[in-house]
Structure formats: C-alpha cells, structure tokens
Design a protein around this motif. Structure first.
Motif, short mmCIF file in Angstrom:
data_model
loop_
_atom_site.label_atom_id
_atom_site.label_comp_id
_atom_site.label_asym_id
_atom_site.label_seq_id
_atom_site.Cartn_x
_atom_site.Cartn_y
_atom_site.Cartn_z
N ILE A 177 0.86 -1.19 0.00
CA ILE A 177 0.00 0.00 0.00
C ILE A 177 0.89 1.24 0.00
O ILE A 177 1.89 1.28 0.72
CB ILE A 177 -0.89 0.00 1.26
CG1 ILE A 177 -1.80 -1.24 1.26
CG2 ILE A 177 -1.72 1.28 1.36
CD1 ILE A 177 -2.54 -1.47 2.57
N VAL A 178 0.52 2.23 -0.79
CA VAL A 178 1.28 3.48 -0.83
C VAL A 178 0.33 4.63 -0.51
O VAL A 178 -0.74 4.74 -1.11
CB VAL A 178 1.94 3.69 -2.21
CG1 VAL A 178 2.65 5.05 -2.27
CG2 VAL A 178 2.91 2.56 -2.52
N HIS A 179 0.73 5.48 0.45
CA HIS A 179 0.02 6.73 0.75
C HIS A 179 0.92 7.87 0.33
O HIS A 179 1.96 8.09 0.96
CB HIS A 179 -0.27 6.86 2.24
CG HIS A 179 -1.23 5.84 2.77
ND1 HIS A 179 -1.47 5.67 4.11
CD2 HIS A 179 -2.03 4.94 2.14
CE1 HIS A 179 -2.37 4.71 4.28
NE2 HIS A 179 -2.72 4.24 3.11
N THR A 180 0.53 8.60 -0.70
CA THR A 180 1.40 9.67 -1.18
C THR A 180 0.57 10.95 -1.38
O THR A 180 -0.58 11.01 -0.96
CB THR A 180 2.16 9.22 -2.45
OG1 THR A 180 3.18 10.15 -2.75
CG2 THR A 180 1.23 9.03 -3.64
N GLY A 181 1.16 11.97 -1.97
CA GLY A 181 0.45 13.24 -2.20
C GLY A 181 0.85 14.30 -1.19
O GLY A 181 1.46 14.02 -0.16
N ALA A 182 0.47 15.54 -1.50
CA ALA A 182 0.86 16.69 -0.67
C ALA A 182 -0.11 16.94 0.47
O ALA A 182 0.14 17.79 1.32
CB ALA A 182 0.96 17.94 -1.55
N ASP A 225 7.40 4.52 7.22
CA ASP A 225 6.95 5.91 7.24
C ASP A 225 7.99 6.83 6.61
O ASP A 225 9.14 6.87 7.07
CB ASP A 225 6.67 6.31 8.70
CG ASP A 225 5.90 7.61 8.81
OD1 ASP A 225 5.03 7.87 7.94
OD2 ASP A 225 6.15 8.37 9.76
N GLU A 226 7.56 7.56 5.59
CA GLU A 226 8.43 8.51 4.87
C GLU A 226 9.52 7.81 4.05
O GLU A 226 10.50 8.46 3.66
CB GLU A 226 9.08 9.54 5.83
CG GLU A 226 8.11 10.25 6.75
CD GLU A 226 7.38 11.44 6.11
OE1 GLU A 226 7.26 11.47 4.87
OE2 GLU A 226 6.92 12.30 6.87
N LEU A 227 9.35 6.52 3.77
CA LEU A 227 10.32 5.86 2.88
C LEU A 227 10.36 6.57 1.52
O LEU A 227 11.42 6.65 0.89
CB LEU A 227 9.94 4.38 2.70
CG LEU A 227 10.73 3.59 1.64
CD1 LEU A 227 12.22 3.62 1.91
CD2 LEU A 227 10.23 2.14 1.54
N HIS A 259 1.22 -7.32 5.00
CA HIS A 259 0.83 -6.01 4.47
C HIS A 259 1.97 -5.02 4.76
O HIS A 259 2.51 -5.01 5.87
CB HIS A 259 -0.42 -5.47 5.16
CG HIS A 259 -1.64 -6.34 5.03
ND1 HIS A 259 -2.16 -6.72 3.81
CD2 HIS A 259 -2.45 -6.91 5.95
CE1 HIS A 259 -3.24 -7.46 3.99
NE2 HIS A 259 -3.44 -7.60 5.29
N VAL A 260 2.28 -4.20 3.77
CA VAL A 260 3.28 -3.14 3.95
C VAL A 260 2.66 -1.82 3.51
O VAL A 260 2.04 -1.76 2.44
CB VAL A 260 4.55 -3.40 3.13
CG1 VAL A 260 5.54 -2.24 3.26
CG2 VAL A 260 5.22 -4.71 3.57
N VAL A 261 2.80 -0.79 4.32
CA VAL A 261 2.36 0.55 3.93
C VAL A 261 3.58 1.46 3.83
O VAL A 261 4.36 1.54 4.77
CB VAL A 261 1.38 1.19 4.95
CG1 VAL A 261 0.83 2.50 4.40
CG2 VAL A 261 0.23 0.24 5.27
N VAL A 262 3.73 2.10 2.69
CA VAL A 262 4.82 3.06 2.46
C VAL A 262 4.20 4.45 2.38
O VAL A 262 3.23 4.66 1.65
CB VAL A 262 5.55 2.76 1.13
CG1 VAL A 262 6.61 3.82 0.85
CG2 VAL A 262 6.16 1.36 1.17
N THR A 263 4.72 5.39 3.16
CA THR A 263 4.15 6.75 3.13
C THR A 263 5.18 7.77 2.65
O THR A 263 6.39 7.49 2.62
CB THR A 263 3.65 7.20 4.53
OG1 THR A 263 4.76 7.61 5.32
CG2 THR A 263 2.88 6.10 5.24
N GLY A 264 4.68 8.94 2.31
CA GLY A 264 5.53 10.07 1.93
C GLY A 264 5.15 10.64 0.58
O GLY A 264 4.62 9.94 -0.28
N ARG A 265 5.42 11.92 0.42
CA ARG A 265 5.15 12.59 -0.86
C ARG A 265 5.98 12.00 -1.99
O ARG A 265 7.01 11.38 -1.75
CB ARG A 265 5.55 14.07 -0.77
CG ARG A 265 4.72 14.84 0.19
CD ARG A 265 5.18 16.29 0.18
NE ARG A 265 4.41 17.02 1.19
CZ ARG A 265 4.14 18.32 1.12
NH1 ARG A 265 4.60 19.03 0.11
NH2 ARG A 265 3.43 18.90 2.04
N ASN A 266 5.54 12.28 -3.21
CA ASN A 266 6.35 11.98 -4.40
C ASN A 266 6.79 10.52 -4.49
O ASN A 266 7.97 10.22 -4.73
CB ASN A 266 7.61 12.87 -4.42
CG ASN A 266 7.26 14.35 -4.44
OD1 ASN A 266 6.68 14.83 -5.39
ND2 ASN A 266 7.60 15.05 -3.37
#
Lengths: 204, 204
Positions: free
Chosen positions: B38-43, B135-137, B163-170
């Motif tokens: 899972i990826v959470h991205t965006g500004a 977080d923030e990877l 499950h893996v969640v990767v967060t951070g912009r761009n």
C-alpha cells in the motif's frame, strides 16, 4: 551513494540552512491556536483510517476521543476493538444501520442518522472530549438525511478547543467552506481491480 | 425529512435491492487473498495517520505491527506513545535524524536511511508481524538515499501474508507500479494558510 565530496556536502549544507531559515520563518508566522474542523473526503481509501490515526495522536497526548459512526452499525470493527485498550478515554457509538443497500429502508436510515447526530452533539458538548470523529457524516448529508444548514452551523459553533473530523465521500461545499483543513483521498490504484478481495487488517 | 410516502419508500427499497445484488456479485468475483503493498502519497495530510489507523485495525485483529520511520527521529510522537498501550505487539523504530533541513548533513541522512532500511528488512522477515509501516520511505527514495531497485524488489518479494504501507510525498513510479493499493492524499484546504499554527493532537 555515501560517496559525497566535501564540496557537495558543503553545498548541501548551505542549501539546507537556507531552507531551514524559510521553514522557521513560516512557522513563526502562524500563531493562532484553535480546534480544527477537518474533512476527509474523496473516493480513495484512508478517510476513516486517517481519522482513527488522529485519535491515536490525541490519546497519546492524554486526551479523550468520541466516535460516532453514521452509517456503519452492527458489523465487527477491528479498530473499535483496538481502541478498547484506552478504556473510557474512547467513547464509541456505531449508530448506523448499515449501507442504504443493506437496510433498503429510507425512513429507518433517516431515523438512525438523526439519533447519530444527537449523539454527536452530546459528545461535542462534553468538555472532556478533545476530538470527535463523525464517521461517514458526509454520506448522511449527501442523501439529505440530516439538515445541512443546522449541521454546518453546529460544527462551526463548536468549542474553541475541540477538533472535529468529518469523513465520507462527496463532502458538501458548505462543509468544505466551513472547514479549516480538507484532504481529498484520491484513488490511484486499487487491488479490487485485480480480483483481490477485502483483506483482514486493511478493509476490515 | 422523515415524511416518506409509501410509494417513495417502495421505490427506494427496489432501487436498493438492485444495488445490493450488484454489490454482492462484485464481492463474489474477488477471491484472491494476499498481503497488500500500500502506498500513501500526495501533498495532503493523512498519509502517516492513515497508516497508523491501519495499525489499529491489525491490532484489533490480534496481529503485530512494525513501524520504521525513515526521516522522523528524535522528536516526540504522540501516536507512538498511544501505541505503547499494545506493549510488544507494536515494534516502533524511529531511525531518522530529522528533516534534511534540520540535519544539514547528507552523509548522515543517508547513513540513517540505510540503518532504517536494514530494520525494515528485519521486521518484514519476522513471521509474527502482519503489517509493516515504512513511514516517509518515499522521501528517502526521492532523494536517492536508498537504492530504488533493491527496495522495490524486496517489497515485491515480501511474504504472501504481509501487508506493507509506504508513506511520503512523491512516491516513485516504480513503487506505484509494484503496489496493490495507492492513495493520493490531496490538499484541498489547509489552516496554515489562515495563520493557524500546528495543533496538538493534529499535527503532532
């Protein structure tokens, strides 16, 4: 990657020092303290989960959290189970009767939303509560199951130290206008498209 | 609003019954069980908070959660404090040294990211862990502080039930390509613009 020349290291340091000065100036400009009206909307995932993440943050500061679910009702909720670890610091009320296509009864859906809104007003009036999550309130407003003007006026007139998070797709323009912070969760890619079913720990 | 004619009630019931049939058919089509990338991205806000909300869901099912913070380090984190309620079911590692404009030292930032990635690999290899939050990877990958190919290959080759969640912009395109579920948190409105400062329980 760790092979950085002294010149590059110095350039990086200068660039970052300038950036820090800009950041510090921006932070210093912001001086207002207030409870925020926050809206999580959009067709993507994460609207409710981000609200529960904020609950963790408030709980970590020793605060109390109220949750009202306007649509979700009877079914099992793992996040609710988890938040029981915080005892009476979390007041959780699942007031919905399920999705509209489950109940198939409009009058019953409306009655459930009105009861949920009463509970929401009660939690917002409780000075010991620092954050109130109104989960899927946007759905109730979209179907005109609650009076929009009254709901927005009540949210806008909340206690100065109260944070409120409203979740659900299709947030009304009047609510966005009244809000301090609005995030749209946008769906970029979804595993359902690849035939993957709802996964324990992610969807439920 | 509760004044619904019998005809309207019947129409509503029919419409919802049809909708339920469509929903049920869609759910029945999806049969694959798998741990999701899972990826959470965006500004917008909510990338990390939604990841911590998922942690609650996994914890509510009795699972274990690992957290690695790639950028955030020393500073106080209220969500970390809250998750201590779950004892050793949450393994939390803040491996960063702070934002690049705080450290102003590229070699140190890279070394911290490499240590964080080692910790991430360790948690992903632990069969007792059901969810790993990186977080923030995305920030570390954006600055080329970690080898993108190796990171994406390792995430893609994760255990089938993890499950893996990767967060951070761009988020990098290669990571989005490998992911099952990608949400972009889009900023619609932010209270900083109105001079409101970072609020306890919301930003920290």
């Amino acid at each position: 990657m760790t092979d950085i020349s002294p010149e590059e290291a110095a350039r990086h340091r200068d660039r970052m020092a300038k950036r820090k000065a800009v950041q510090d100036a921006e932070v210093a400009e912001k001086t207002i303290e207030k409870g925020l009206l926050i809206v999580h909307t959009g067709a993507g995932k994460g609207k409710s989960t981000a609200a529960f993440g904020l609950a963790l943050r408030v709980l970590g500061h020793g605060g109390r959290v109220g949750v009202v679910q306007f649509i979700k009702g009877a079914w099992h909720s793992a996040e609710r189970d988890a938040l029981q670890a915080f005892g009476d610091r979390v007041a959780w009320h699942s007031m919905g009767e399920g999705f509209t296509w489950e109940t198939q009864d409009k009058a019953r859906d409306i009655a459930a939303c009105l009861r949920a809104w009463e509970k929401a007003r009660e939690l917002m009036a409780d000075p010991s509560v620092g954050l109130v999550i109104l989960d899927e309130l946007n759905i109730a407003l979209r179907y005109d199951y609650l009076p929009l003007d009254e709901v927005v006026a009540t949210l806008a007139a909340r206690r100065p130290d109260l944070h409120v998070v409203v979740t659900g797709r299709n947030a009304k323009a009047e609510l966005i206008e009244a809000a301090d912070l609005v995030t749209e969760m946008t769906l970029v890619k979804h595993h359902f498209k690849a035939g993957v079913k709802a996964q324990k720990g992610i969807e439920f």
